[in-house]
Design an enzyme around this catalytic site. Sequence first.
Site, PDB file in Angstrom:
ATOM      1  N   TYR A   1     -14.884   4.804   8.216  1.00 33.77           N
ATOM      2  CA  TYR A   1     -15.350   3.525   7.832  1.00 33.77           C
ATOM      3  C   TYR A   1     -16.754   3.256   8.106  1.00 33.77           C
ATOM      4  CZ  TYR A   1     -11.015   2.319   6.234  1.00 33.77           C
ATOM      5  OH  TYR A   1      -9.451   2.352   5.670  1.00 33.77           O
TER       6      TYR A   1
ATOM      7  N   HIS B   1       0.742  -1.213  -0.073  1.00 30.65           N
ATOM      8  CA  HIS B   1      -0.022   0.011   0.005  1.00 30.65           C
ATOM      9  C   HIS B   1       0.940   1.260   0.065  1.00 30.65           C
ATOM     10  CE1 HIS B   1      -2.905   3.080   1.434  1.00 30.65           C
ATOM     11  NE2 HIS B   1      -3.916   2.186   1.096  1.00 30.65           N
TER      12      HIS B   1
ATOM     13  N   ASP C   1     -12.998   3.526  -0.453  1.00 30.97           N
ATOM     14  CA  ASP C   1     -12.191   3.981   0.744  1.00 30.97           C
ATOM     15  C   ASP C   1     -12.902   4.901   1.405  1.00 30.97           C
ATOM     16  OD1 ASP C   1     -10.044   3.162   2.422  1.00 30.97           O
ATOM     17  OD2 ASP C   1      -8.686   3.795   0.868  1.00 30.97           O
TER      18      ASP C   1
END
Length: 358
Positions: free
Chosen positions: A330, A206, A316
């Site tokens: 989230y 990432h 995301d």
Amino acid sequence: MNMTFRWYGRGNDTVSLEHIKQIPGVKGIVWALHHKPAGEVWAKEEIKDEVEYIQSQGFHVDVVESVNVHEAIKLGNSDRVQYIENYKETIRNLSEFGVKVICYNFMPIFDWTRTEMFHPLEDGSTALFFEKAKVDSIDPKELVREVSEASNLTLPGWEPEKLDRITELFDAYKEIDEAKLWENLAFFLNEIIPVAEEAGIKMAIHPDDPPFSIFGLPRIITGEKSYEKLVEISDSPSNAFTMCTGSMGASLANDMVAIAKKYASRSPFAHIRNVKIYENGDFTETSHYTQDGSIDIKGVVKELQAQNYDGYVRPDHGRHIWGEVCRPGYGLYDRALGIMYLLGLWDAYETKRTEGAQ
């Protein structure tokens, strides 16, 4: 495009798998054993329990995010050998349960960095926010405390126990520059990639978030040149990338459409999100909608569709909307909206391409 949704596990997430099932197009859950400290082996029994629960709800478990890398490996300490052996065993164990992609990062000390978890936006929602001046002036220990206290759920990369080791860790990194960190990453990759090849797993690194140095720490996965260097270390298909538009795209120097065009084939996993970047270096998360931020999300999806991208995609960091109480970045609602936007773009580009070929 194989649409997925990141989930933090039973008892550690405000979002349930039952709710995720109601989002059209979601095929898989991006998961991890979030209670496992970096460096510990993920036991088969623990993996089996989580995998079977996710699969019982009708989702695949192909992608794990993340198997965190112990600081000893990043620092190149003598005890990194044992932690690398543990990492190899975890790769082998995950392969037995059908995992195909492991996302990981090589960021020193911190994972993603934000200065505010619930920054108010003009539309009344809140979102993750990065204030450059604050990062340049705040004591890192104080920032760890603020972030870790912002949620009663785990925030990977910002575990409260880091408070007790923050001075020790910063002292250890005084001797680590970018060149040395690259050297330590190369050592790690040369050890684990052969194991990943045997296991049929792609290790998808990432990008650093944000993609520039903070607190004087080196950051090395920051743009296209980083990808070129990774391929030089190992050209194996198992040495892969997680293409994160919001992380790498937080630097205006990175053209995410061009990066998608060049590296989509080496990116089995993509995080697609938007950020709005300000002239002073601050940035804030936004909706996925292209016009709301600084990233050409439309262009990225167009490029992926043109290549018939069959990798795993997840929305995301979303905003916190409609009064939802959730883990910072989230929640359910805005990520669900993001999925519908991404799928809508994909369908529109696919239709246009198909009609153009007739």
